[in-house]
Motif scaffolding. Structure first.
Motif, PDB file in Angstrom:
ATOM      1  N   TRP A  25      22.847  16.192  75.693  1.00 45.90           N
ATOM      2  CA  TRP A  25      23.557  17.259  74.989  1.00 45.90           C
ATOM      3  C   TRP A  25      22.686  17.797  73.862  1.00 45.90           C
ATOM      4  N   GLU A  26      22.088  16.897  73.099  1.00 46.34           N
ATOM      5  CA  GLU A  26      21.259  17.313  71.971  1.00 46.34           C
ATOM      6  C   GLU A  26      20.071  18.158  72.422  1.00 46.34           C
ATOM      7  N   GLU A  29      21.374  21.588  73.694  1.00 50.17           N
ATOM      8  CA  GLU A  29      21.903  22.444  72.634  1.00 50.17           C
ATOM      9  C   GLU A  29      20.796  22.938  71.701  1.00 50.17           C
ATOM     10  N   GLU A  30      19.842  22.072  71.385  1.00 54.18           N
ATOM     11  CA  GLU A  30      18.740  22.508  70.518  1.00 54.18           C
ATOM     12  C   GLU A  30      17.895  23.576  71.194  1.00 54.18           C
ATOM     13  N   THR A  32      18.865  25.735  73.475  1.00 55.30           N
ATOM     14  CA  THR A  32      19.660  26.964  73.496  1.00 55.30           C
ATOM     15  C   THR A  32      19.713  27.601  72.111  1.00 55.30           C
ATOM     16  N   TRP A  49      19.174  18.974  65.144  1.00 56.77           N
ATOM     17  CA  TRP A  49      20.267  18.095  64.741  1.00 56.77           C
ATOM     18  C   TRP A  49      19.770  17.122  63.669  1.00 56.77           C
ATOM     19  N   LYS A  57      28.525  14.427  66.441  1.00 58.76           N
ATOM     20  CA  LYS A  57      28.548  14.697  67.881  1.00 58.76           C
ATOM     21  C   LYS A  57      28.800  13.410  68.670  1.00 58.76           C
ATOM     22  N   LYS A  80      25.743  22.627  79.718  1.00 55.52           N
ATOM     23  CA  LYS A  80      24.851  22.875  78.570  1.00 55.52           C
ATOM     24  C   LYS A  80      23.391  22.811  79.018  1.00 55.52           C
ATOM     25  N   SER A 100      26.869  29.524  76.941  1.00 55.22           N
ATOM     26  CA  SER A 100      26.856  28.177  76.367  1.00 55.22           C
ATOM     27  C   SER A 100      28.274  27.697  76.068  1.00 55.22           C
TER      28      SER A 100
END
Length: 125
Positions: A25-26, A29-30, A32, A49, A57, A80, A100
């Motif tokens: 996930w990290e 997401e980073e 994106t 993060w 999270k 994601k 997203s």
């Protein structure tokens, strides 16, 4: 004694699986978010993060797994990741943001269900 041992082994594997989901996930997401900041012309403002964000999270991930189940949460993270993989194909930051954010609804996780969990964990989603 056997029951305690089995429970301990299960907790260990569950914890490792959750750590893997959190890491995936990290990364997604980073990637994106970095692209979003690039599209907005403000690359320097991107922040990865922090430990506080990661802790929030992690709390949210645990709550999501309890509330929605492994399948939906794995689908959320996979969405994601797929969005992150396609991030360079987006030229409109609103389209990338929308895609997203679709990770929740695509996995039948509704805002009114996830928002209280995120708030309790001090996290965004």
């Amino acid at each position: 004694m056997k029951t305690a041992l089995i429970a301990g082994v299960f907790a260990l594997f569950s914890s490792a699986a959750n750590a893997d989901l959190l890491s995936r996930w990290e990364v997604a997401e980073e990637a994106t978010m970095q692209r979003l900041f690039d599209l907005y012309g403000n690359s320097a403002a991107f922040q990865p993060w922090t430990p506080d964000i990661r802790n929030g999270k992690a709390c949210l991930l645990e709550a999501m797994l309890r509330e929605f189940g492994t399948g939906k949460v794995e689908g959320f993270v996979a969405h994601k990741e797929a969005t992150a993989a396609r991030r360079m194909s987006y030229s409109d930051p609103l389209e990338l943001t929308s895609e997203s954010m679709r990770a929740t609804t695509a996995n039948r996780i509704w805002f009114e269900e996830i928002a209280p969990l995120a708030q309790a964990c001090g996290s965004g989603f």
